[in-house]
Motif scaffolding. Sequence first.
Motif, PDB file in Angstrom:
ATOM      1  N   ALA A  76     -15.296  -5.183   8.548  1.00  0.00           N
ATOM      2  CA  ALA A  76     -14.025  -5.227   9.214  1.00  0.00           C
ATOM      3  C   ALA A  76     -13.020  -5.947   8.332  1.00  0.00           C
ATOM      4  N   TYR A  77     -13.421  -6.821   7.815  1.00  0.00           N
ATOM      5  CA  TYR A  77     -12.412  -7.905   6.905  1.00  0.00           C
ATOM      6  C   TYR A  77     -12.015  -6.918   5.948  1.00  0.00           C
ATOM      7  N   ILE A  78     -13.128  -6.355   5.089  1.00  0.00           N
ATOM      8  CA  ILE A  78     -12.636  -5.595   4.134  1.00  0.00           C
ATOM      9  C   ILE A  78     -11.593  -4.475   4.606  1.00  0.00           C
ATOM     10  N   GLY A  79     -11.846  -3.825   5.563  1.00  0.00           N
ATOM     11  CA  GLY A  79     -10.866  -2.945   6.174  1.00  0.00           C
ATOM     12  C   GLY A  79      -9.504  -3.384   6.382  1.00  0.00           C
ATOM     13  N   VAL A  80      -9.437  -4.587   6.929  1.00  0.00           N
ATOM     14  CA  VAL A  80      -8.163  -5.361   7.150  1.00  0.00           C
ATOM     15  C   VAL A  80      -7.392  -5.281   5.818  1.00  0.00           C
ATOM     16  N   ILE A  81      -8.052  -6.060   4.765  1.00  0.00           N
ATOM     17  CA  ILE A  81      -7.675  -6.276   3.492  1.00  0.00           C
ATOM     18  C   ILE A  81      -7.121  -4.913   2.819  1.00  0.00           C
ATOM     19  N   ASN A  82      -7.917  -3.935   2.928  1.00  0.00           N
ATOM     20  CA  ASN A  82      -7.384  -2.644   2.428  1.00  0.00           C
ATOM     21  C   ASN A  82      -6.262  -2.179   3.138  1.00  0.00           C
ATOM     22  N   GLU A  83      -6.259  -2.192   4.537  1.00  0.00           N
ATOM     23  CA  GLU A  83      -5.083  -1.764   5.194  1.00  0.00           C
ATOM     24  C   GLU A  83      -3.733  -2.665   4.865  1.00  0.00           C
ATOM     25  N   LEU A  84      -3.819  -3.831   4.603  1.00  0.00           N
ATOM     26  CA  LEU A  84      -2.631  -4.616   4.075  1.00  0.00           C
ATOM     27  C   LEU A  84      -2.092  -4.151   2.646  1.00  0.00           C
ATOM     28  N   PHE A  85      -3.234  -4.035   1.709  1.00  0.00           N
ATOM     29  CA  PHE A  85      -2.965  -3.367   0.457  1.00  0.00           C
ATOM     30  C   PHE A  85      -2.252  -2.002   0.207  1.00  0.00           C
ATOM     31  N   ASP A  86      -2.919  -1.175   1.240  1.00  0.00           N
ATOM     32  CA  ASP A  86      -2.432   0.027   1.607  1.00  0.00           C
ATOM     33  C   ASP A  86      -0.907   0.439   1.974  1.00  0.00           C
ATOM     34  N   ILE A  87      -0.601  -0.947   2.675  1.00  0.00           N
ATOM     35  CA  ILE A  87       0.889  -0.673   3.247  1.00  0.00           C
ATOM     36  C   ILE A  87       1.789  -1.471   2.021  1.00  0.00           C
ATOM     37  N   VAL A  88       1.423  -2.486   1.628  1.00  0.00           N
ATOM     38  CA  VAL A  88       2.212  -3.168   0.439  1.00  0.00           C
ATOM     39  C   VAL A  88       2.212  -2.466  -0.660  1.00  0.00           C
ATOM     40  N   THR A  89       1.347  -2.005  -1.314  1.00  0.00           N
ATOM     41  CA  THR A  89       1.180  -1.162  -2.414  1.00  0.00           C
ATOM     42  C   THR A  89       2.499  -0.137  -2.829  1.00  0.00           C
ATOM     43  N   PRO A  90       2.544   0.721  -1.791  1.00  0.00           N
ATOM     44  CA  PRO A  90       3.580   1.695  -1.692  1.00  0.00           C
ATOM     45  C   PRO A  90       4.976   0.990  -1.773  1.00  0.00           C
ATOM     46  N   LEU A  91       5.127   0.308  -0.988  1.00  0.00           N
ATOM     47  CA  LEU A  91       6.483  -0.808  -1.070  1.00  0.00           C
ATOM     48  C   LEU A  91       6.837  -1.163  -2.050  1.00  0.00           C
ATOM     49  N   VAL A  92       5.906  -1.919  -3.054  1.00  0.00           N
ATOM     50  CA  VAL A  92       6.028  -2.409  -4.360  1.00  0.00           C
ATOM     51  C   VAL A  92       6.647  -1.465  -5.276  1.00  0.00           C
TER      52      VAL A  92
END
Length: 101
Positions: free
Chosen positions: A58-74
């Motif tokens: 579940a922790y890895i899922g949270v991290i991946n969700e964060l990166f999936d949100i931030v990466t396209p914005l960058v």
Amino acid sequence: MDDKSIADILKIYLGRNAGEAVLVGNMSRGNALKVTAAILIIDIRGSTPLIQKLGTEAYIGVINELFDIVTPLVRTNHGEVLQFTGDGMLAGTGVAFAQRL
């Protein structure tokens, strides 16, 4: 090693923009360019207690969700993700001016 492999390696280790500049010969030792840059550093506060509470999957899922949100914005803002570091990310954007220092 073929040109595509070299280009891929340069982009991984130097970032997309710097890797391309090195590949085409626009960067070399001793040359410098003035750069205006923005740096983004993300690190999740309390990640150790969070992984203990959620469990690894579940922790890895949270991290991946964060990166999936931030990466396209960058990327939308002409930046590039330079490094993922466990629960963190380093990203930046810069505009190099043609003026030699």
